[in-house]
Write a protein that holds these residues in place. Structure first.
Motif, mmCIF file in Angstrom:
data_model
loop_
_atom_site.group_PDB
_atom_site.id
_atom_site.type_symbol
_atom_site.label_atom_id
_atom_site.label_comp_id
_atom_site.label_asym_id
_atom_site.label_seq_id
_atom_site.Cartn_x
_atom_site.Cartn_y
_atom_site.Cartn_z
ATOM 1 N N ILE A 100 0.861 -1.175 0.000
ATOM 2 C CA ILE A 100 0.000 0.000 0.000
ATOM 3 C C ILE A 100 0.901 1.230 0.000
ATOM 4 O O ILE A 100 1.910 1.274 0.713
ATOM 5 C CB ILE A 100 -0.964 0.021 1.207
ATOM 6 C CG1 ILE A 100 -1.848 1.276 1.161
ATOM 7 C CG2 ILE A 100 -0.217 -0.080 2.517
ATOM 8 C CD1 ILE A 100 -2.954 1.286 2.200
ATOM 9 N N ILE A 101 0.535 2.216 -0.802
ATOM 10 C CA ILE A 101 1.278 3.467 -0.892
ATOM 11 C C ILE A 101 0.364 4.613 -0.459
ATOM 12 O O ILE A 101 -0.822 4.627 -0.810
ATOM 13 C CB ILE A 101 1.793 3.722 -2.326
ATOM 14 C CG1 ILE A 101 2.723 2.586 -2.773
ATOM 15 C CG2 ILE A 101 2.511 5.070 -2.425
ATOM 16 C CD1 ILE A 101 4.006 2.460 -1.994
ATOM 17 N N ARG A 102 0.915 5.541 0.281
ATOM 18 C CA ARG A 102 0.146 6.705 0.723
ATOM 19 C C ARG A 102 -0.440 7.434 -0.488
ATOM 20 O O ARG A 102 0.192 7.520 -1.539
ATOM 21 C CB ARG A 102 1.060 7.641 1.521
ATOM 22 C CG ARG A 102 0.347 8.584 2.461
ATOM 23 C CD ARG A 102 1.355 9.344 3.283
ATOM 24 N NE ARG A 102 2.109 10.300 2.469
ATOM 25 C CZ ARG A 102 3.272 10.836 2.832
ATOM 26 N NH1 ARG A 102 3.830 10.490 3.990
ATOM 27 N NH2 ARG A 102 3.886 11.708 2.053
ATOM 28 N N ALA A 111 5.312 1.492 -5.657
ATOM 29 C CA ALA A 111 4.829 0.151 -5.339
ATOM 30 C C ALA A 111 5.589 -0.902 -6.146
ATOM 31 O O ALA A 111 6.022 -1.931 -5.602
ATOM 32 C CB ALA A 111 3.331 0.043 -5.603
ATOM 33 N N THR A 112 5.765 -0.649 -7.431
ATOM 34 C CA THR A 112 6.495 -1.597 -8.284
ATOM 35 C C THR A 112 7.940 -1.732 -7.836
ATOM 36 O O THR A 112 8.484 -2.847 -7.753
ATOM 37 C CB THR A 112 6.440 -1.147 -9.745
ATOM 38 O OG1 THR A 112 5.070 -1.082 -10.177
ATOM 39 C CG2 THR A 112 7.194 -2.112 -10.639
ATOM 40 N N ARG A 119 10.244 -9.127 -3.966
ATOM 41 C CA ARG A 119 10.180 -10.352 -4.768
ATOM 42 C C ARG A 119 11.565 -10.995 -4.842
ATOM 43 O O ARG A 119 11.714 -12.212 -4.649
ATOM 44 C CB ARG A 119 9.677 -10.013 -6.174
ATOM 45 C CG ARG A 119 9.593 -11.196 -7.116
ATOM 46 C CD ARG A 119 9.356 -10.769 -8.559
ATOM 47 N NE ARG A 119 10.487 -10.036 -9.121
ATOM 48 C CZ ARG A 119 10.631 -9.762 -10.418
ATOM 49 N NH1 ARG A 119 9.698 -10.141 -11.281
ATOM 50 N NH2 ARG A 119 11.675 -9.098 -10.839
ATOM 51 N N ALA A 120 12.588 -10.183 -5.094
ATOM 52 C CA ALA A 120 13.959 -10.697 -5.137
ATOM 53 C C ALA A 120 14.366 -11.287 -3.800
ATOM 54 O O ALA A 120 14.996 -12.355 -3.732
ATOM 55 C CB ALA A 120 14.917 -9.579 -5.538
ATOM 56 N N GLY A 144 -1.810 -3.985 -12.295
ATOM 57 C CA GLY A 144 -0.708 -3.523 -13.132
ATOM 58 C C GLY A 144 0.647 -3.795 -12.499
ATOM 59 O O GLY A 144 1.601 -4.189 -13.181
ATOM 60 N N VAL A 145 0.743 -3.602 -11.188
ATOM 61 C CA VAL A 145 1.994 -3.906 -10.487
ATOM 62 C C VAL A 145 2.306 -5.394 -10.589
ATOM 63 O O VAL A 145 3.452 -5.790 -10.844
ATOM 64 C CB VAL A 145 1.909 -3.471 -9.010
ATOM 65 C CG1 VAL A 145 3.135 -3.965 -8.243
ATOM 66 C CG2 VAL A 145 1.795 -1.958 -8.897
#
Length: 202
Positions: A100-102, A111-112, A119-120, A144-145
């Motif tokens: 979640i991003i402000r 976010a991406t 993920r890494a 999309g992310v």
């Protein structure tokens, strides 16, 4: 880039991703308690006390040798702008990722960027077989992310009901395997190298 200790602070080009600490509640509540949230299962937090309980839980998980739920805050220039987590699933060596991003920092790729780093971490440090994510079928930004993470739609038939509103919506499940991660990283790095080379010629 990862630090070498258990707390695994992660640094990206623009961000620092670190485990939640006591004292983060106020900054977390700015985004976790935002009334504009309408497509997340466990948010918004209704009160500051709810956020404080969440922080207590997150800190207690980090005290374990092998946390089941790794909860982080995302910092930009030292300011907390969002949160991201990795949760161990019950079956297999699979981890669920969520973010979640402000509100005022959305649409800038944070976010991406954060999700790519986590993920890494899941595949390299935790030796995950798969990393997966769920989202409301209406949430085009989160979907999309997931696509930018190289994830594939596994199930588009799920549903979710929001306890706060009683609204039922569709739910998507996306996933990426370790082998797919390696391929995606190769393609991404190749594209970055090509872009740098082309930029250098201009």
């Amino acid at each position: 880039m990862f630090d070498g200790n258990k707390m695994n602070k992660i640094k990206t080009k623009r961000l620092v991703i670190r485990p939640i600490e006591q004292g983060d509640s106020e900054a977390i509540h700015v985004y976790a308690g935002s009334p504009d949230i309408d497509m997340m299962m466990f948010l918004p937090h209704e009160t500051m006390k709810d956020t404080e309980k969440f922080v207590d839980f997150a800190v207690s998980e980090w005290e374990k040798d092998d946390p089941d739920d790794r909860e982080y805050v995302i910092l930009l220039d030292g300011e907390i702008i969002g949160g991201i987590n990795l949760e161990k699933c019950e079956t297999g060596n699979t981890f669920e990722i969520g973010w979640i991003i402000r509100q005022d920092k959305r649409g800038q790729g944070f976010a991406t960027e954060a999700a790519r780093a986590l993920r890494a971490y899941a595949f390299i440090n935790l030796k995950a077989d798969h990393v997966q994510a769920h989202c409301d079928s209406r949430n085009a930004a989160s979907e999309g992310v997931m696509k930018k993470l190289g994830m594939t739609l596994i199930d588009g038939t799920g549903t979710r009901t929001y306890q706060r509103t009683g609204i039922t919506s569709g739910e998507y499940l996306y996933s990426i395997s370790g082998q797919e991660y390696i391929c995606d990283e190769f393609v991404t790095r190749s594209q970055d190298i090509l872009k740098d080379n082309l930029t250098g010629r201009l």
